[in-house]
Design a protein around this motif. Sequence first.
Motif, short mmCIF file in Angstrom:
data_model
loop_
_atom_site.label_atom_id
_atom_site.label_comp_id
_atom_site.label_asym_id
_atom_site.label_seq_id
_atom_site.Cartn_x
_atom_site.Cartn_y
_atom_site.Cartn_z
N THR A 1 0.84 -1.19 0.00
CA THR A 1 0.00 0.00 0.00
C THR A 1 0.88 1.24 0.00
OG1 THR A 1 -1.72 -1.18 1.22
CG2 THR A 1 -1.82 1.22 1.26
N ARG A 2 0.72 2.08 -1.00
CA ARG A 2 1.66 3.19 -1.23
C ARG A 2 1.72 4.15 -0.04
NH1 ARG A 2 3.85 5.05 -6.24
NH2 ARG A 2 5.50 6.50 -5.68
N ASP A 3 0.57 4.49 0.54
CA ASP A 3 0.58 5.50 1.62
C ASP A 3 0.97 4.92 2.97
OD1 ASP A 3 -1.71 4.12 2.24
OD2 ASP A 3 -3.08 5.79 1.91
N GLU A 4 1.36 3.62 3.01
CA GLU A 4 1.88 3.04 4.24
C GLU A 4 3.37 2.74 4.14
OE1 GLU A 4 -0.63 -0.25 5.37
OE2 GLU A 4 -2.40 1.04 5.60
N ILE A 5 4.02 3.32 3.14
CA ILE A 5 5.46 3.22 2.97
C ILE A 5 6.11 4.48 3.52
CG2 ILE A 5 7.35 3.03 1.30
CD1 ILE A 5 5.38 1.54 -0.53
N LYS A 6 7.16 4.35 4.31
CA LYS A 6 7.82 5.50 4.91
C LYS A 6 8.39 6.42 3.83
CE LYS A 6 8.93 3.52 9.41
NZ LYS A 6 9.98 3.23 10.42
N SER A 7 8.42 7.70 4.15
CA SER A 7 8.82 8.71 3.16
C SER A 7 10.29 8.58 2.74
CB SER A 7 8.57 10.12 3.71
OG SER A 7 9.31 10.32 4.91
N ASN A 8 11.12 7.94 3.57
CA ASN A 8 12.55 7.80 3.23
C ASN A 8 12.84 6.50 2.47
OD1 ASN A 8 12.05 6.13 5.43
ND2 ASN A 8 14.06 6.46 6.33
N VAL A 9 11.80 5.77 2.10
CA VAL A 9 11.95 4.53 1.34
C VAL A 9 11.61 4.81 -0.12
CG1 VAL A 9 11.07 2.17 1.02
CG2 VAL A 9 11.47 3.07 3.32
N LEU A 10 12.44 4.31 -1.02
CA LEU A 10 12.32 4.60 -2.44
C LEU A 10 11.45 3.55 -3.13
CD1 LEU A 10 13.58 6.70 -4.41
CD2 LEU A 10 15.37 5.02 -4.87
N VAL A 11 10.43 4.00 -3.84
CA VAL A 11 9.62 3.11 -4.68
C VAL A 11 10.30 2.99 -6.03
CG1 VAL A 11 7.40 2.76 -5.82
CG2 VAL A 11 7.48 3.67 -3.49
N MET A 12 10.69 1.78 -6.42
CA MET A 12 11.40 1.56 -7.68
C MET A 12 10.52 0.93 -8.75
SD MET A 12 15.18 0.35 -6.38
CE MET A 12 14.60 -1.24 -5.77
N GLY A 13 9.38 0.35 -8.33
CA GLY A 13 8.44 -0.24 -9.28
C GLY A 13 7.03 -0.12 -8.76
N GLU A 14 6.10 0.27 -9.61
CA GLU A 14 4.72 0.48 -9.17
C GLU A 14 3.73 0.02 -10.22
OE1 GLU A 14 3.67 4.55 -8.61
OE2 GLU A 14 4.14 5.13 -10.67
N THR A 15 2.54 -0.36 -9.76
CA THR A 15 1.43 -0.64 -10.65
C THR A 15 0.61 0.63 -10.73
OG1 THR A 15 1.42 -2.96 -9.94
CG2 THR A 15 -0.53 -2.17 -11.09
#
Length: 394
Positions: free
Chosen positions: A312-326
């Motif tokens: 869930t995107r809004d439950e990922i900490k702000s300092n963690v990098l999303v590298m792949g998304e749907t």
Amino acid sequence: MDAKSQKNHLKAYGITYWTLTKELKVKWLLNYRGGSFLLPDSDNIQRECQIRGISFEVISNSKAESILEAISSPSKNMEAVVLEKAPKIAVYTPKGKLPWDDAVTMVLQYAEIPYETIYDEEVLNDGLLLFDWLHLHHEDFTGQLGKFYAQYRAASWYIEEKKDAEKLAEKLGYNKVSDAKLAVALKIRDYVIGGGFMFAMCSATDSFDIALSAEGVDICEPMFDGDGSDPAYQNKIDYRKTFAFNNFILERNPKVYEFSSIDMTRKRMIPKTADYFTLMEFSAKWDPIPTMLCQNHTALLKGFMGQTTAFTRDEIKSNVLVMGETKSNGEAKYIHGIKGKGFFTFYGGHDPEDYQHRVGDSKTELDLHPTSPGYRLILNNVLFPAARKKKQKT
């Protein structure tokens, strides 16, 4: 390593690793022809490539210099990263595996990259200090035995696994499986903080963070640990202790095959035919780490499910990098972060070439998927610790 020229992307990582074991350096050409590898030329390396079915081109020194010069241009989103030493790899996995497979173990075997298996005893005895890279098999660090209770509590393998887990916890000096798993999770946390690299897929991602956040709090129901959970456990979760996730809600029902709101499996409404995720584009010169981890011959990859399919995107900490998304529903599939001196990558789903792998299904034959872009992401992470660390400017 582009789509047209390479007939076995996965084994190409293996020959690169093999070259590093010979104390030879390799240049990883980020964003150049799908993230190609520039290896020193020798008869032995050419022969190994031919034996393993890997496509390669022999180029002159002047051609190599010309390529490197073009890559160094500020106008090109490319970079040449030096790989220096083959990382020592550990796979955290139970001694008696359940009758379904682990994607990382399979691709390491297929690419012919050596690894050692370790489990709770070795971790608690500081065995991780011998390794540069650690993969977490599809583990449940919360002590809820994978939350398979509702469907498989009468299955012989589940009953046996529960007995084995309890016996091992007792041997290690713990009254409950959840206490033993927490101790293991804390050791793994310390390994990463000290400079290790951790890679996890499927349920090993969110269950690891949940275990850390619930330290000192009983979140297990009686069928898992013999006594009731803390009625107010949700309010006692400490999100400051997690690696990647924040503000999640735990699933209280022991009969629901889900750990928390982190996972998107039950929330997604995407048909298989439309299930794809996209890799982010990063600056190769300024952000070489995420660029390295996203090297591929395509930016659009087939989705695949698991107990933990995506985050869930809004439950990922702000300092963690999303590298792949749907993009169709905003879920994160592939994320990366820094913890202390070390790194972690979480990859949602069970098997990149098996859309909805179920207990008892036959294993994936990687001979049928030698160019799998989903499996390439795993192998990017395997080679990452081999990269030369650049000195800081300050």
